[in-house]
Design a protein around this motif. Structure first.
Motif, PDB file in Angstrom:
ATOM      1  N   GLU B  66       9.972 -11.563   3.779  1.00 28.58           N
ATOM      2  CA  GLU B  66       9.154 -12.644   4.322  1.00 28.58           C
ATOM      3  C   GLU B  66       9.559 -12.834   5.775  1.00 28.58           C
ATOM      4  O   GLU B  66       8.747 -13.224   6.610  1.00 28.58           O
ATOM      5  N   HIS B  86       3.336  -3.097   7.383  1.00 29.44           N
ATOM      6  CA  HIS B  86       2.731  -4.245   6.684  1.00 29.44           C
ATOM      7  C   HIS B  86       1.998  -3.810   5.407  1.00 29.44           C
ATOM      8  O   HIS B  86       2.105  -4.469   4.373  1.00 29.44           O
ATOM      9  N   PRO B  90       3.198  -4.848  -0.037  1.00 27.46           N
ATOM     10  CA  PRO B  90       2.822  -5.151  -1.420  1.00 27.46           C
ATOM     11  C   PRO B  90       3.471  -4.207  -2.434  1.00 27.46           C
ATOM     12  O   PRO B  90       3.974  -4.643  -3.466  1.00 27.46           O
ATOM     13  N   LYS B  91       3.495  -2.916  -2.114  1.00 20.59           N
ATOM     14  CA  LYS B  91       4.074  -1.936  -3.044  1.00 20.59           C
ATOM     15  C   LYS B  91       5.566  -2.216  -3.234  1.00 20.59           C
ATOM     16  O   LYS B  91       6.084  -2.149  -4.353  1.00 20.59           O
ATOM     17  N   ARG B  93       7.037  -5.145  -2.925  1.00 18.66           N
ATOM     18  CA  ARG B  93       7.253  -6.399  -3.676  1.00 18.66           C
ATOM     19  C   ARG B  93       6.939  -6.263  -5.158  1.00 18.66           C
ATOM     20  O   ARG B  93       7.386  -7.084  -5.959  1.00 18.66           O
ATOM     21  N   ARG B  94       6.180  -5.243  -5.512  1.00 15.22           N
ATOM     22  CA  ARG B  94       5.836  -5.082  -6.930  1.00 15.22           C
ATOM     23  C   ARG B  94       7.045  -4.701  -7.783  1.00 15.22           C
ATOM     24  O   ARG B  94       7.004  -4.806  -9.003  1.00 15.22           O
ATOM     25  N   VAL B  98      10.227 -12.455  -8.495  1.00 15.66           N
ATOM     26  CA  VAL B  98      10.760 -13.592  -7.749  1.00 15.66           C
ATOM     27  C   VAL B  98      10.434 -14.913  -8.443  1.00 15.66           C
ATOM     28  O   VAL B  98       9.338 -15.095  -8.964  1.00 15.66           O
ATOM     29  N   ALA B 118      -0.116 -11.415 -12.402  1.00 16.78           N
ATOM     30  CA  ALA B 118       0.818 -10.433 -11.816  1.00 16.78           C
ATOM     31  C   ALA B 118       0.429  -9.013 -12.227  1.00 16.78           C
ATOM     32  O   ALA B 118       0.586  -8.062 -11.453  1.00 16.78           O
ATOM     33  N   ARG B 120      -2.690  -8.074 -13.037  1.00 18.50           N
ATOM     34  CA  ARG B 120      -3.969  -7.732 -12.395  1.00 18.50           C
ATOM     35  C   ARG B 120      -3.739  -7.229 -10.980  1.00 18.50           C
ATOM     36  O   ARG B 120      -4.452  -6.362 -10.503  1.00 18.50           O
ATOM     37  N   ILE B 121      -2.743  -7.825 -10.324  1.00 14.34           N
ATOM     38  CA  ILE B 121      -2.439  -7.415  -8.949  1.00 14.34           C
ATOM     39  C   ILE B 121      -2.043  -5.944  -8.893  1.00 14.34           C
ATOM     40  O   ILE B 121      -2.403  -5.243  -7.961  1.00 14.34           O
ATOM     41  N   GLN B 123      -3.170  -3.830 -10.855  1.00 12.26           N
ATOM     42  CA  GLN B 123      -4.345  -3.151 -11.423  1.00 12.26           C
ATOM     43  C   GLN B 123      -4.108  -2.540 -12.796  1.00 12.26           C
ATOM     44  O   GLN B 123      -4.513  -1.412 -13.065  1.00 12.26           O
TER      45      GLN B 123
END
Lengths: 298, 243
Positions: B66, B86, B90-91, B93-94, B98, B118, B120-121, B123
């Motif tokens: 962050e 950037h 996402p990859k 953080r998966r 947290v 979580a 669905r994010i 996929q």
């Protein structure tokens, strides 16, 4: 994107509308207010423009020929006039037609005393313009042609119509600037509300590992839906209002409706529907992208 | 020599978090972390403790990417966080679960949807979601409350939902920022037991906390921060008093 994810995103976009009812209502009201003003202004301006255009079409310049001019030269002059870009139509009026029309209009039964055509030299062209502001230039050109004796025109009508045209253009630009400023102010305020409502949700999505696209998509769908609804409401209201006002004008002011020609509701909405929906969707799309954008860099 | 080299490479492979000479200063100029060196291995359970303003939250934010470091080197699960693009965040953080003190649940969605979110994010298919969500909800003891909205749950239950959401994607590392901060002692212990159980199943767990009793009782590795500096790092440590 998986099909299930696509449908999920779509569903979330629809659900978002109901999740934040006040935000949705505020956004729809903002877009509706802006597009209502736009639609109203458009309907009035297009009608004005139509009235002016109709009046312009009726403004003719008369071109008279030298005495005894050969018919072939008259025809040549006609062809030359028709080639001018500001000319929309050219009509030949023979001396007989001119006399008949004069008799019918001014003399009636008193014309019986005439044995010969007193307007024997009055064969002429009636030249109609598509741009009345070009009248002087056209007249100068016509007067320079061989075989042309005289050119008649109504300068006052031409100047007045040109003035009205310019006025419509200035008023249009002025109102568009005011509407744009009001829209930007209202929409930016609504977007600010949206940002505070969505901040936490977007942050959570980002912490879990959602891509920018995944975060943005439901909000964009929601924005587009708000834009569509926001545009449809004023369209419906203006449609109803337009019909009522036209009915009122044509029944109460019959004189006015015979003098002026108004556009039909279909003619106005042929342009207004796609433009309003386009603006509504555009505002919804850009508003939602701007709302989410500020929080994506978490 | 070869044995020594092999030992070194195994140690590096086992390392999941590496902070070397990390400094973080905010735009005001106040240093939040000064020359921090910290290595955490796969499967460890680590408490990060310290008083307010010691730099705990800054450390968590750096691990989550962050915030970015001012100088030094930071590597989490093989990602160099000072250089990560950037679009790659996402990859990254998966693989990182947290949990926050204030739970951060989506208030308008029920327990099932909060956890499914979580999945669905990343996929997952509907079929997988229908299998994984009830399974993780039973691990945290909330299988019977999947239809409840967050406001209908107690603080402890809400934190369990947050924990289920953090775990459903089977993260390599679980970061818990004051997970018991809003809970009573009984619920706090239940959450800590769950975290311990998760750790026993192989997930690296890092807990930032103020809770002296829990830290002292659990006898885990304790890293103590004071004014942005690590003042102690003990294998089976306890809460160090300021005085």
């Amino acid at each position: 994107m998986r099909i299930s994810s696509f449908f999920y995103t779509l569903k979330q976009g629809f659900r978002n509308l109901f999740r934040n009812k006040w935000f949705t209502l505020a956004s729809i009201a903002t877009i509706s207010a802006c597009l209502f003003l736009f639609g109203l202004f458009y309907a009035i301006v297009t009608n004005f423009a139509h009235i002016v255009k109709t009046a312009q079409e009726g403004v003719a310049v008369s071109v008279f020929f030298d005495d005894g001019l050969e018919e072939s030269r008259m025809q040549e002059i006609g062809e030359l006039i028709l080639k001018r870009p500001e000319v929309s139509d050219v009509r030949f009026v023979s001396a007989e037609e001119a006399w008949e029309s004069f008799k019918a209009e001014y003399l009636g039964d008193y014309a019986d005393g005439f044995t010969e055509n007193p307007l024997a030299d009055s064969a002429h062209y009636e030249v109609y313009l598509n741009d009345v502001s070009m009248q002087s230039a056209l007249v100068t050109y016509l007067e320079s042609l061989d075989g042309v004796r005289m050119v008649n025109r109504s300068e006052i009508v031409a100047t007045t119509l040109t003035g009205v045209n310019a006025l419509i253009a200035y008023v249009s630009v002025g109102i568009i600037i005011i509407l744009f400023a009001v829209s930007v102010f209202l929409i930016s305020n609504t977007v600010m509300i949206g940002i505070s409502v969505r901040k936490e949700e977007i942050n959570i999505m980002k912490y879990i590992g959602a891509t920018d696209f995944f975060v943005r998509s439901p909000f964009v769908i929601e924005g587009i839906l708000i834009g569509l609804i926001g545009a449809s409401i004023p369209l419906g209201v203006i449609y109803g209002m337009y019909n009522v006002v036209m009915d009122y004008v044509t029944t109460r002011f019959t004189m006015l409706s015979t003098l002026l020609s108004f556009l039909t509701v279909d003619e106005v909405f042929r342009v207004l529907i796609p433009v309003s929906l386009g603006i509504g969707v555009g505002i919804g799309f850009l508003g939602s992208v701007a709302t989410v954008r500020r929080h994506l860099r978490v | 020599m070869a044995a020594k080299k092999r030992k070194k490479s195994t140690a590096a492979e086992n390392e999941i978090i590496n902070l070397t000479n990390v400094c973080k200063a905010y735009s005001t100029g106040a240093p939040a972390l000064k020359d921090v060196n910290l290595r955490i291995n796969r499967g460890e359970f680590v408490f990060i403790v310290g008083d307010s303003g010691s730099g705990k939250s800054t450390l968590i934010k750096l691990l989550l990417r962050e915030l970015t470091i001012t100088s030094g080197y930071i590597n989490v699960m093989g990602y160099d966080l000072s250089k990560i693009k950037h679009r790659k965040i996402p990859k990254f953080r998966r693989n990182l679960g947290v949990v926050f003190q204030d739970f951060r649940l989506l208030k308008d969605r029920n327990v099932y949807e909060n956890v499914a979110f979580a999945q669905r994010i990343i996929q997952k298919s509907n079929k997988e979601i229908k299998r994984n969500v009830p399974s993780i909800l039973s691990v945290v003891g909330l299988a019977g409350k999947y239809k409840a909205k967050p406001r209908q749950l107690s603080g402890g239950e809400q934190q369990r939902v947050a924990l289920a959401r953090a775990l459903v994607n089977q993260p390599t590392v679980l970061l818990a920022d004051e997970p018991t901060g809003n809970l009573d002692p009984k619920n706090s212990w239940e959450i800590m037991k769950l975290l311990e159980q998760i750790n026993e199943n192989g997930t690296t767990v890092i807990v930032v906390t103020h809770n002296r009793e829990i830290v002292n009782a659990m006898q885990k590795r304790v890293v103590t921060l004071k004014k942005g500096v690590i003042i102690s790092d003990e294998e089976k440590g306890g809460y160090i008093d300021e005085d």
